[in-house]
Design an enzyme around this catalytic site. Sequence first.
Site, PDB file in Angstrom:
ATOM      1  N   GLY A 108      38.514  97.615   8.105  1.00  0.00           N
ATOM      2  CA  GLY A 108      37.668  96.944   7.121  1.00  0.00           C
ATOM      3  C   GLY A 108      36.293  96.526   7.591  1.00  0.00           C
ATOM      4  N   SER A 109      35.708  97.244   8.574  1.00  0.00           N
ATOM      5  CA  SER A 109      34.370  96.801   9.001  1.00  0.00           C
ATOM      6  C   SER A 109      33.332  97.042   7.902  1.00  0.00           C
ATOM      7  CB  SER A 109      33.958  97.468  10.315  1.00  0.00           C
ATOM      8  OG  SER A 109      33.595  98.804  10.133  1.00  0.00           O
ATOM      9  N   ASN A 110      33.489  98.106   7.130  1.00  0.00           N
ATOM     10  CA  ASN A 110      32.557  98.311   6.006  1.00  0.00           C
ATOM     11  C   ASN A 110      32.762  97.259   4.930  1.00  0.00           C
ATOM     12  OD1 ASN A 110      30.718 100.833   6.057  1.00  0.00           O
ATOM     13  ND2 ASN A 110      32.633 101.556   6.991  1.00  0.00           N
ATOM     14  N   ASN A 134      32.209 106.718  -2.131  1.00  0.00           N
ATOM     15  CA  ASN A 134      32.853 106.763  -0.815  1.00  0.00           C
ATOM     16  C   ASN A 134      31.797 106.828   0.275  1.00  0.00           C
ATOM     17  OD1 ASN A 134      35.039 107.059   1.057  1.00  0.00           O
ATOM     18  ND2 ASN A 134      34.600 109.247   1.181  1.00  0.00           N
ATOM     19  N   HIS A 147      31.346 108.507   4.058  1.00  0.00           N
ATOM     20  CA  HIS A 147      31.976 109.466   4.966  1.00  0.00           C
ATOM     21  C   HIS A 147      31.188 109.489   6.284  1.00  0.00           C
ATOM     22  CE1 HIS A 147      34.397 112.866   6.148  1.00  0.00           C
ATOM     23  NE2 HIS A 147      33.287 113.354   6.681  1.00  0.00           N
TER      24      HIS A 147
HETATM   25  C1  GRF Z   1      34.454 104.595   8.389  1.00  0.00           C
HETATM   26  O1  GRF Z   1      33.995 105.376   9.470  1.00  0.00           O
HETATM   27  C2  GRF Z   1      34.202 105.292   7.080  1.00  0.00           C
HETATM   28  O2  GRF Z   1      33.044 106.076   7.080  1.00  0.00           O
HETATM   29  C3  GRF Z   1      35.404 106.186   6.961  1.00  0.00           C
HETATM   30  O3  GRF Z   1      36.483 105.412   7.460  1.00  0.00           O
HETATM   31  C4  GRF Z   1      35.986 104.465   8.404  1.00  0.00           C
HETATM   32  C5  GRF Z   1      36.431 103.111   7.925  1.00  0.00           C
HETATM   33  O4  GRF Z   1      36.117 102.130   8.876  1.00  0.00           O
HETATM   34  N1  GRF Z   1      35.592 106.651   5.604  1.00  0.00           N
HETATM   35  P1  GRF Z   1      36.215 100.597   8.521  1.00  0.00           P
HETATM   36  O5  GRF Z   1      37.665 100.322   8.096  1.00  0.00           O
HETATM   37  O6  GRF Z   1      35.260 100.316   7.405  1.00  0.00           O
HETATM   38  O7  GRF Z   1      35.885  99.878   9.777  1.00  0.00           O
END
Ligand code: GRF
Length: 206
Positions: free
Chosen positions: A18-20, A109, A111
């Site tokens: 969940g860093s994003n 999304n 990617h």
């Molecule tokens: C990220 O690299 C995103 O681009 C991909 O999955 C990863 C998720 O990372 N789709 P996080 O859980 O947001 O840290």
Amino acid sequence: MNRTMKEKKIIVLTSGRGSNFRALIQAIELGKLNATIHALGTSTPGSGAVKIANDAGIPVLIRPSETELTQFVRENSVDAVVLAGYLKILSREFIDALRDARGVSRIVNIHPSLLPAFPGLNSYRQAFEHGVAITGATVHLVEPAVDSGPILDQSSFRIDEMKSTEEVESRGLEVEHSLYASTLNWFMGGEYTIEKRGARIHVARS
Ligand code: GRF
């Protein structure tokens, strides 16, 4: 940011750390993303993202079905479903059910590559092992074929001097975190034009 614009509503779907998701929460707090996160949907109950949601007071939907998600989006007038490391493949029916009046996908999304290069899993590893000089991240609309929907924006960085996949990923996540918030902000604000290019739809920031 245009403060007069109505705040948008999003639901974030994730399977992992969940860093994003955390970066989106921070972007909202900093006024960089004019949105509220109405819920986190997760396919992985014990994941880091769930803890982040709990700490932030964001409701969590555990392993929501597509029917439940569609209902949630409609009942809460959600503007965008934001995928961030969500490992489940979405059905055509689900994607179609959420399209806006113009037929534009409402599912976004991120990617971890410059699509169409390195689709699928472990894209930072793929890029590092392939030996490319530059890789990056892509924010795109979700269509039924995986990693293939219209590109909203991309951000690149050099990796030719990097020594490991971990180094590429660490820089990549930094790039993702700012790219995702800024792209969602203009996309949800309706600041774009759509044009047909061959068989594809091109969405450009206006
Ligand atoms: C990220 O690299 C995103 O681009 C991909 O999955 C990863 C998720 O990372 N789709 P996080 O859980 O947001 O840290």
